[in-house]
Design a protein around this motif. Structure first.
Motif, mmCIF file in Angstrom:
data_model
loop_
_atom_site.group_PDB
_atom_site.id
_atom_site.type_symbol
_atom_site.label_atom_id
_atom_site.label_comp_id
_atom_site.label_asym_id
_atom_site.label_seq_id
_atom_site.Cartn_x
_atom_site.Cartn_y
_atom_site.Cartn_z
ATOM 1 N N ALA A 250 0.827 -1.205 0.000
ATOM 2 C CA ALA A 250 0.000 0.000 0.000
ATOM 3 C C ALA A 250 0.864 1.259 0.000
ATOM 4 O O ALA A 250 0.573 2.227 -0.721
ATOM 5 C CB ALA A 250 -0.933 -0.011 1.209
ATOM 6 N N LEU A 251 1.932 1.250 0.788
ATOM 7 C CA LEU A 251 2.808 2.424 0.848
ATOM 8 C C LEU A 251 3.489 2.697 -0.485
ATOM 9 O O LEU A 251 3.808 3.847 -0.800
ATOM 10 C CB LEU A 251 3.850 2.242 1.949
ATOM 11 C CG LEU A 251 3.320 2.261 3.387
ATOM 12 C CD1 LEU A 251 4.450 2.001 4.375
ATOM 13 C CD2 LEU A 251 2.641 3.590 3.692
ATOM 14 N N HIS A 253 2.131 2.703 -3.264
ATOM 15 C CA HIS A 253 1.214 3.494 -4.070
ATOM 16 C C HIS A 253 0.758 4.767 -3.357
ATOM 17 O O HIS A 253 -0.134 5.466 -3.846
ATOM 18 C CB HIS A 253 -0.011 2.653 -4.426
ATOM 19 C CG HIS A 253 0.315 1.393 -5.180
ATOM 20 N ND1 HIS A 253 0.688 0.222 -4.540
ATOM 21 C CD2 HIS A 253 0.345 1.121 -6.507
ATOM 22 C CE1 HIS A 253 0.910 -0.723 -5.448
ATOM 23 N NE2 HIS A 253 0.726 -0.205 -6.640
ATOM 24 N N ALA A 254 1.348 5.064 -2.208
ATOM 25 C CA ALA A 254 0.884 6.195 -1.405
ATOM 26 C C ALA A 254 1.023 7.520 -2.144
ATOM 27 O O ALA A 254 0.098 8.349 -2.144
ATOM 28 C CB ALA A 254 1.646 6.248 -0.078
ATOM 29 N N GLU A 255 2.169 7.752 -2.780
ATOM 30 C CA GLU A 255 2.383 9.027 -3.462
ATOM 31 C C GLU A 255 1.423 9.202 -4.630
ATOM 32 O O GLU A 255 0.923 10.297 -4.878
ATOM 33 C CB GLU A 255 3.828 9.119 -3.944
ATOM 34 C CG GLU A 255 4.179 10.478 -4.547
ATOM 35 C CD GLU A 255 5.642 10.590 -4.907
ATOM 36 O OE1 GLU A 255 6.017 11.598 -5.526
ATOM 37 O OE2 GLU A 255 6.418 9.661 -4.574
ATOM 38 N N HIS A 259 -1.468 10.124 -0.629
ATOM 39 C CA HIS A 259 -1.520 9.652 0.759
ATOM 40 C C HIS A 259 -2.941 9.673 1.323
ATOM 41 O O HIS A 259 -3.150 9.962 2.509
ATOM 42 C CB HIS A 259 -0.592 10.484 1.635
ATOM 43 C CG HIS A 259 0.837 10.415 1.202
ATOM 44 N ND1 HIS A 259 1.679 9.404 1.568
ATOM 45 C CD2 HIS A 259 1.572 11.248 0.417
ATOM 46 C CE1 HIS A 259 2.881 9.597 1.039
ATOM 47 N NE2 HIS A 259 2.839 10.702 0.326
ATOM 48 N N TRP A 261 -5.500 7.983 2.972
ATOM 49 C CA TRP A 261 -5.381 6.771 3.776
ATOM 50 C C TRP A 261 -6.543 5.811 3.597
ATOM 51 O O TRP A 261 -6.382 4.595 3.710
ATOM 52 C CB TRP A 261 -5.209 7.147 5.248
ATOM 53 C CG TRP A 261 -3.926 7.883 5.461
ATOM 54 C CD1 TRP A 261 -3.766 9.206 5.769
ATOM 55 C CD2 TRP A 261 -2.603 7.351 5.307
ATOM 56 N NE1 TRP A 261 -2.426 9.530 5.827
ATOM 57 C CE2 TRP A 261 -1.690 8.404 5.553
ATOM 58 C CE3 TRP A 261 -2.096 6.089 4.989
ATOM 59 C CZ2 TRP A 261 -0.314 8.238 5.495
ATOM 60 C CZ3 TRP A 261 -0.727 5.912 4.922
ATOM 61 C CH2 TRP A 261 0.151 6.980 5.170
ATOM 62 N N LEU A 264 -5.646 3.922 0.536
ATOM 63 C CA LEU A 264 -4.517 3.033 0.815
ATOM 64 C C LEU A 264 -4.965 1.818 1.627
ATOM 65 O O LEU A 264 -4.431 0.714 1.447
ATOM 66 C CB LEU A 264 -3.420 3.795 1.559
ATOM 67 C CG LEU A 264 -2.700 4.871 0.740
ATOM 68 C CD1 LEU A 264 -1.659 5.577 1.596
ATOM 69 C CD2 LEU A 264 -2.060 4.272 -0.498
#
Length: 317
Positions: A250-251, A253-255, A259, A261, A264
């Motif tokens: 998940a992180l 693809h955060a940008e 972000h 949440w 995510l």
């Protein structure tokens, strides 16, 4: 430990019909045929060849793979930026989406090629075998895996329409022109799922599980000996590894999602589904097929909503 014995070939003087005492307990003689019967004992986990394989990929292998990918990505981006914008300091956020996708595609392909030849030298077995790729399992179960991926994708899209998401996210930059969208569609349904599954379900999932079981291993000789001749992973290790690797998934693809949440968390749940497929089928190819169909469902919806990518203005929130 010596390599496993093999039966003598026909015509070999060792294949005598006269039974003789053999000092090696792993070899017995069939009195009816006079042929050697091999009883293979599993070698220690670090030994090459047949028997119980080493516990791979472990955390060191995963670190090497991720390092390869990061290094090659930086090199490919630097080279492409230098070619397209020679002599200028350019931020990656301001360059063409085609350039970004091209650099990622080059990095993914180069990393997979390097890994295909490098890791078998460490594992003493082919790259696909070490990862449990098993394409045959994906082919056998395709009639179940393809619907799982499509249904998962459509369900996530329905859920995503109900959760708060910023009006503009960096991912929108890749959907400005039809040519950009076609490029992202090809990349997102063919190359990206395979690379991400090899990374997260092929390397990180077993690496974290192996590390968990090693750290929880009782510190006594019997436990260490059992560790050497087995490769099974505990349920607790797989649960821990599935959660941790899904957090990293998940992180990653955060940008792209600014972000957000809630979005995510949805991706985290998608990763858990992919992990379940990988564990139950013992095949990274199976989770790759589900991942590819999941991504395909997103592009199918976009294709229909924009009239074949001709009216991208309809994507406006």
């Amino acid at each position: 430990m010596s390599t496993p014995l093999t039966p003598p070939l026909s015509g070999d003087p060792r294949a005598s019909s006269q039974p003789q005492a053999d000092p090696n307990p792993a070899l017995a003689i069939d009195p009816t045929k006079g042929q050697a019967i091999v009883i293979e004992a599993p070698p220690p986990s670090m030994a090459p060849g047949t028997g119980v394989p080493a516990r791979i990929p472990h955390i060191g292998h995963a670190a090497l793979f991720v390092s390869f990918a990061a290094l090659v990505l930086l090199l490919s981006q630097g080279i492409l930026l230098g070619i397209v914008h020679p002599g200028h300091a350019v931020s990656l956020a301001t360059v063409s989406p085609k350039l970004v996708v091209a650099s990622e595609a080059i990095a993914y392909i180069a990393t997979l090629i390097i890994s295909f030849f490098f890791f078998p030298l460490l594992w003493n077995r082919p790259f696909g075998t070490g990862l449990q790729w098993d394409f045959a399992a994906a082919r056998r179960n395709a009639f179940k895996l393809i619907p799982i991926g499509l249904v998962l994708g459509f369900a996530v899209q329905a859920i995503s329409s109900l959760i708060p998401v910023p009006k503009s996210v960096p991912m929108d930059d890749f959907f400005r022109t039809p040519s950009d969208v076609w490029l992202v569609t090809a990349f997102g349904t063919l190359l990206a799922p395979m690379f991400e599954e090899i990374c997260f379900r092929g390397f990180l999932l077993p690496a974290f599980a192996i590390a968990y079981d090693w750290l929880s291993l009782p510190r006594n000789p019997a436990a260490h000996e059992h560790w050497k001749i087995t490769t099974g992973l505990t349920t607790a290790a797989l649960v821990f590894s599935g959660i941790l690797s899904s957090i990293f998934f998940a992180l990653l693809h955060a940008e792209q999602l600014a972000h957000a949440w809630a979005a995510l968390f949805v991706l985290f749940c998608v990763s858990l589904v992919l992990t379940t497929v990988r564990i139950r089928t013992h095949s990274v190819a199976c989770s790759t097929l589900v991942h590819a169909c999941y991504n395909l469902s997103v592009f199918m919806t976009l294709f229909i909503a924009t009239g074949g990518y001709r009216h991208l203005e309809r994507m406006a929130r």
